[in-house]
Design a protein around this motif. Structure first.
Motif, PDB file in Angstrom:
ATOM      1  N   GLU A 156      39.210  33.257  38.619  1.00 13.63           N
ATOM      2  CA  GLU A 156      39.907  33.976  38.260  1.00 13.63           C
ATOM      3  C   GLU A 156      40.450  35.139  39.528  1.00 13.63           C
ATOM      4  N   THR A 157      39.922  35.400  40.049  1.00 15.74           N
ATOM      5  CA  THR A 157      39.785  36.653  40.940  1.00 15.74           C
ATOM      6  C   THR A 157      41.469  37.342  42.254  1.00 15.74           C
ATOM      7  N   PRO A 158      41.533  37.728  42.537  1.00 17.81           N
ATOM      8  CA  PRO A 158      42.466  38.207  43.320  1.00 17.81           C
ATOM      9  C   PRO A 158      42.684  37.181  44.290  1.00 17.81           C
ATOM     10  N   HIS A 159      40.620  37.843  44.298  1.00 18.73           N
ATOM     11  CA  HIS A 159      40.636  37.436  45.530  1.00 18.73           C
ATOM     12  C   HIS A 159      40.151  35.903  47.072  1.00 18.73           C
ATOM     13  N   PHE A 160      38.906  35.376  45.223  1.00 21.08           N
ATOM     14  CA  PHE A 160      39.057  34.105  45.220  1.00 21.08           C
ATOM     15  C   PHE A 160      40.626  33.151  45.199  1.00 21.08           C
ATOM     16  N   LYS A 161      41.760  33.322  44.787  1.00 22.70           N
ATOM     17  CA  LYS A 161      42.830  32.324  44.811  1.00 22.70           C
ATOM     18  C   LYS A 161      43.538  32.466  46.254  1.00 22.70           C
ATOM     19  N   TYR A 162      43.305  34.122  46.193  1.00 21.23           N
ATOM     20  CA  TYR A 162      44.130  34.084  47.558  1.00 21.23           C
ATOM     21  C   TYR A 162      43.488  33.757  49.292  1.00 21.23           C
ATOM     22  N   TYR A 163      42.411  33.144  49.142  1.00 20.70           N
ATOM     23  CA  TYR A 163      41.664  32.520  49.765  1.00 20.70           C
ATOM     24  C   TYR A 163      41.722  30.812  49.744  1.00 20.70           C
ATOM     25  N   LYS A 164      41.692  30.814  48.474  1.00 20.01           N
ATOM     26  CA  LYS A 164      41.533  29.422  48.018  1.00 20.01           C
ATOM     27  C   LYS A 164      43.216  28.621  48.270  1.00 20.01           C
ATOM     28  N   THR A 165      44.677  29.540  48.034  1.00 17.82           N
ATOM     29  CA  THR A 165      46.006  29.109  48.554  1.00 17.82           C
ATOM     30  C   THR A 165      46.090  29.193  49.780  1.00 17.82           C
TER      31      THR A 165
END
Length: 138
Positions: free
Chosen positions: A99-108
């Motif tokens: 749910e972290t912004p850095h993971f979501k950015y990486y994933k998308t």
């Protein structure tokens, strides 16, 4: 002059008492979530993918206290074959990481760069030795 020195000394002592030194967190190895991510990258995206992955790994390690390891690596003979050793304190830490912004950015951002993706859940064999692994890297 003595009064000024006394005030300064008192101020320094008060400031140092209010700050606790960070403690090394103890993790329960029975609850740890260990995973290896196997990721194949489309060759023309490799440099861009690696840059984004390094940023994500760094942010995860610096900002998430219950992320024990996000350790990306690649196969020597085939750099588009990425592996990530992921170790989380527990399932809750993993879910929080997602749910972290850095993971979501990486994933998308990297979605179009990934040719194949596989998550392999693992269990530690030698738990007592596990705590020594990262201590050696100081």
């Amino acid at each position: 002059m003595k009064k000024i020195c006394l005030i300064l000394l008192t101020t320094v002592l008060c400031m140092s008492c209010g700050k606790e030194k960070p403690q090394n967190k103890k993790f329960n190895s029975d609850k740890m979530m260990i995973r290896i991510s196997e990721i194949e990258i489309v060759p023309e995206y490799l440099d861009e993918y690696v840059t984004i992955l390094k940023e994500e790994a760094k942010a995860s390690m610096e900002l998430e206290p219950d992320v024990i390891s996000i350790y990306p690596m690649y196969q020597t003979e085939n750099p588009t074959e990425i592996r990530i050793l992921e170790i989380y304190a527990d399932q809750t830490a993993y879910k929080s990481h997602l749910e972290t912004p850095h993971f979501k950015y990486y994933k998308t951002t990297t979605l179009k760069m990934v040719k194949s993706f596989k998550l392999i859940d693992m269990k530690a064999i030698d738990r007592p030795t596990m705590s020594m692994i990262f201590k050696k890297m100081k």
